[in-house]
Design a protein around this motif. Structure first.
Motif, PDB file in Angstrom:
ATOM      1  N   ALA A   1       6.677  61.861  39.274  1.00  0.00           N
ATOM      2  CA  ALA A   1       6.569  61.418  40.943  1.00  0.00           C
ATOM      3  C   ALA A   1       4.815  61.537  40.987  1.00  0.00           C
ATOM      4  O   ALA A   1       4.524  60.333  41.792  1.00  0.00           O
ATOM      5  N   PHE A   2       4.847  64.043  41.091  1.00  0.00           N
ATOM      6  CA  PHE A   2       3.420  63.534  41.617  1.00  0.00           C
ATOM      7  C   PHE A   2       2.266  62.842  40.757  1.00  0.00           C
ATOM      8  O   PHE A   2       1.123  62.288  42.259  1.00  0.00           O
ATOM      9  N   HIS A   3       2.902  63.443  39.658  1.00  0.00           N
ATOM     10  CA  HIS A   3       1.161  62.905  39.398  1.00  0.00           C
ATOM     11  C   HIS A   3       1.302  61.042  39.916  1.00  0.00           C
ATOM     12  O   HIS A   3      -0.193  60.516  39.614  1.00  0.00           O
TER      13      HIS A   3
ATOM     14  N   THR B   1       4.523  55.398  49.494  1.00  0.00           N
ATOM     15  CA  THR B   1       5.563  56.522  49.874  1.00  0.00           C
ATOM     16  C   THR B   1       6.114  57.756  48.944  1.00  0.00           C
ATOM     17  O   THR B   1       6.444  56.994  47.360  1.00  0.00           O
ATOM     18  N   LEU B   2       6.513  58.481  49.719  1.00  0.00           N
ATOM     19  CA  LEU B   2       7.152  59.159  48.298  1.00  0.00           C
ATOM     20  C   LEU B   2       8.828  58.709  47.579  1.00  0.00           C
ATOM     21  O   LEU B   2       9.654  59.081  48.821  1.00  0.00           O
ATOM     22  N   PRO B   3       9.246  59.360  46.535  1.00  0.00           N
ATOM     23  CA  PRO B   3       9.861  59.153  46.021  1.00  0.00           C
ATOM     24  C   PRO B   3      11.011  60.495  46.516  1.00  0.00           C
ATOM     25  O   PRO B   3      10.872  61.158  46.670  1.00  0.00           O
ATOM     26  N   PRO B   4      12.717  59.875  46.370  1.00  0.00           N
ATOM     27  CA  PRO B   4      12.939  60.635  47.427  1.00  0.00           C
ATOM     28  C   PRO B   4      13.916  61.304  46.412  1.00  0.00           C
ATOM     29  O   PRO B   4      13.443  61.653  45.000  1.00  0.00           O
TER      30      PRO B   4
ATOM     31  N   GLN C   1      11.506  57.869  34.963  1.00  0.00           N
ATOM     32  CA  GLN C   1      10.669  58.914  34.514  1.00  0.00           C
ATOM     33  C   GLN C   1       9.477  59.345  35.219  1.00  0.00           C
ATOM     34  O   GLN C   1       8.718  59.712  35.786  1.00  0.00           O
ATOM     35  N   HIS C   2       8.939  57.638  36.430  1.00  0.00           N
ATOM     36  CA  HIS C   2       7.622  58.379  37.361  1.00  0.00           C
ATOM     37  C   HIS C   2       8.406  58.295  38.404  1.00  0.00           C
ATOM     38  O   HIS C   2       7.416  58.619  38.975  1.00  0.00           O
ATOM     39  N   LEU C   3       9.348  58.072  39.077  1.00  0.00           N
ATOM     40  CA  LEU C   3      10.022  58.343  39.849  1.00  0.00           C
ATOM     41  C   LEU C   3      10.518  60.155  40.473  1.00  0.00           C
ATOM     42  O   LEU C   3      10.904  60.041  41.571  1.00  0.00           O
ATOM     43  N   GLY C   4      10.729  60.728  39.120  1.00  0.00           N
ATOM     44  CA  GLY C   4      11.486  62.091  39.146  1.00  0.00           C
ATOM     45  C   GLY C   4      10.768  62.870  39.600  1.00  0.00           C
ATOM     46  O   GLY C   4       9.416  62.803  39.456  1.00  0.00           O
TER      47      GLY C   4
ATOM     48  N   PHE D   1       5.352  67.551  47.201  1.00  0.00           N
ATOM     49  CA  PHE D   1       4.128  67.308  46.576  1.00  0.00           C
ATOM     50  C   PHE D   1       2.508  68.496  47.281  1.00  0.00           C
ATOM     51  O   PHE D   1       1.641  68.393  46.034  1.00  0.00           O
ATOM     52  N   TYR D   2       3.250  68.798  48.152  1.00  0.00           N
ATOM     53  CA  TYR D   2       2.100  69.504  47.967  1.00  0.00           C
ATOM     54  C   TYR D   2       2.009  70.965  47.435  1.00  0.00           C
ATOM     55  O   TYR D   2       0.440  71.143  47.405  1.00  0.00           O
ATOM     56  N   THR D   3       3.036  71.303  47.198  1.00  0.00           N
ATOM     57  CA  THR D   3       2.956  72.211  46.217  1.00  0.00           C
ATOM     58  C   THR D   3       2.605  72.153  44.786  1.00  0.00           C
ATOM     59  O   THR D   3       1.048  72.649  44.319  1.00  0.00           O
ATOM     60  N   SER D   4       2.603  71.361  44.421  1.00  0.00           N
ATOM     61  CA  SER D   4       2.427  70.600  43.283  1.00  0.00           C
ATOM     62  C   SER D   4       0.877  70.233  43.537  1.00  0.00           C
ATOM     63  O   SER D   4      -0.163  70.717  42.433  1.00  0.00           O
TER      64      SER D   4
END
Length: 349
Positions: free
Chosen positions: A326-328, A168-171, A313-316, A70-73
Motif C-alpha cells: 500500500a505504501f509504495h 486515499t489511503l487503504p484501511p 497485495q497492493h492494498l495491504g 504512510f508517514y513513518t514509511s
C-alpha cells in the motif's frame, strides 16, 4: 520518529516475489503495459522533500493508523531528499486536528520562508489529512485545498475529495488473512454491519436465506468462517469497509452497495476496481441484488476472485514497507502526479 513496531498482526499479506508479474491478471491494471516500467522508474528517481512539522505539534503527529503507516514509511524510505532542488514533490506535514487558522499560518510561513510554494501555488505539494481539508476563505488554505494533492483516509466525505487530484489511503486491517481453502459456499453473500444503515435493502437481505448478516462487530474467527463460506462479501459505501481487502485476499468478491458514483477508492489511478468488485444500487432490493450476483458468469466470477487476490497485495500495509504494498502504491500515485499543472507566478531572481 521511531520505526513502527513489527506487529505480525499488521502484516495482512507477506509480499513475495514480483507482484507485477505475468501471473497477475493484466486486466487488474488500468495501464498494464506501462505500470512495471513506470514503477521501476519511480524507485530509481522519485524524490520528495519534507518540510519540518509545525512547532508545538502533538506527538504522534498523526492519529489514524493509515496516516502513521504512510508517514513513518516515508521517513524511512529512499524517496526522501534533503536537497529541495532535487525534489519532484514537497510534503507538508501537519496534524489532522489543526485549526483552519493555524493551517493558514503554516502555509503562509512556508510561502514566506521557502521559495517552492510560490512557483506553483502549491501544485507540486501534498499533505495528509484523515478526513480531508474543508473549504475556507483564507487564500493559503484555498490554494492548499485546490492545488495541492490531498491524501485522506478511505472513504472520504463528499465535498472533501477532488477526483483526479487527491488520493486515499487503504484501511489498515486488524488480522492477518490466511490462504483460503476450497469449500462449497454456504451463502451467496455475507455482511457484517457495525453501523445503522438507512437502506430497506439491509432488512431485506437480513431476512433472505441466501445471505448471512451480522449486526455487530464479529470476532476474527467468526468473520473468517463466514467470509470463506460466502461467494460475495457485502459492504455499504461510507460504513465500515476496513475488512474489504481481507475479503479479497480470501477470495470473497466484494459487493459495494452505493446509490452514487464512488470517486475516492484507493489506487483508482492504478487498478480497475470493476475487475475486483461489484457495485450495485440499493434500489433493486434483495431480489435485484440476488439477480445480479446469480447472473454473473462463472468465468467472470473466477477472474474477479483472482484479481481480488492480486489487488489485495497492493492494498495491504506492512510494519516495514515492502515492494508493491500500500505504501509504495500510494507513492506511485504521487509519482503519476509529479507533472501536474503548475500555476507559475514566481520567478527566481
Amino acid at each position: 520518529m521511531a520505526a513502527l513496531p513489527s506487529f505480525s498482526i499488521l502484516l495482512l499479506l507477506a509480499l513475495t516475489g514480483n507482484v507485477l508479474s505475468e501471473y497477475t491478471p493484466t486486466s487488474l491494471y488500468l495501464s498494464p503495459k506501462t505500470i512495471s516500467s513506470n514503477y521501476d522508474r519511480m524507485l530509481q528517481s522519485f524524490k520528495i522533500f519534507v518540510y519540518p512539522p509545525p512547532p508545538s505539534t502533538q506527538t504522534p503527529l498523526f492519529t489514524t493508523r493509515q496516516e502513521s503507516h504512510f508517514y513513518t514509511s516515508l521517513l524511512h524510505s529512499p524517496f526522501l531528499t534533503e536537497d529541495p532542488s532535487q525534489a519532484h514533490l514537497f510534503f507538508v506535514p501537519f496534524p489532522s486536528s489543526i485549526s483552519t487558522r493555524n493551517l493558514a499560518r503554516l502555509i503562509r510561513n512556508i510561502r514566506t520562508n521557502f521559495p517552492f510554494w510560490n512557483r506553483t501555488l502549491g501544485a507540486d505539494h501534498f499533505y495528509l489529512s484523515a478526513a480531508g481539508v474543508d473549504s475556507s476563505s483564507d487564500r493559503n488554505v484555498v490554494e492548499l485545498k485546490k492545488n495541492s494533492i490531498q491524501i485522506s483516509c478511505f472513504p472520504t466525505s463528499s465535498g472533501l475529495f477532488i477526483p483526479h487530484k487527491d488520493v486515499t489511503l487503504p484501511p489498515v486491517h486488524s488480522f492477518q488473512a490466511t490462504p483460503s481453502v476450497n469449500v462449497t459456499p454456504a451463502f451467496l453473500g455475507y455482511m457484517n454491519l457495525t453501523d445503522q444503515i438507512p437502506y430497506s435493502l439491509i432488512s431485506e437481505i437480513n431476512d433472505h436465506p441466501d445471505f448471512k448478516v451480522e449486526h455487530e462487530l464479529a470476532n476474527t474467527k467468526v468473520k473468517l468462517k463466514f467470509t470463506k463460506s460466502s461467494r460475495f462479501c457485502l459492504f455499504v459505501y461510507g460504513s465500515d469497509m476496513t475488512w474489504m481487502v481481507e475479503a479479497m485476499a480470501l477470495r470473497c468478491v466484494p459487493v459495494v452497495i452505493t446509490d452514487r458514483p464512488i470517486q475516492d477508492l484507493p489506487l483508482m489511478d492504478v487498478i480497475d476496481w470493476s475487475e475486483m468488485a461489484v457495485f450495485v444500487s440499493s434500489r433493486g432490493g434483495a431480489k435485484g441484488l440476488k439477480r445480479v450476483l446469480d447472473g454473473m458468469e462463472k468465468s467472470r466470477y473466477e477472474r474477479m476472485m483472482e484479481s481480488g487476490v492480486a489487488g489485495a497485495q497492493h492494498l495491504g500495509w506492512n510494519a516495514e514497507a515492502q515492494a508493491h504494498d500500500a505504501f509504495h502504491m500510494v507513492v506511485y500515485q504521487l509519482w503519476l502526479r509529479r507533472h501536474t499543472i503548475r500555476y507559475a507566478r514566481w520567478v527566481e531572481q
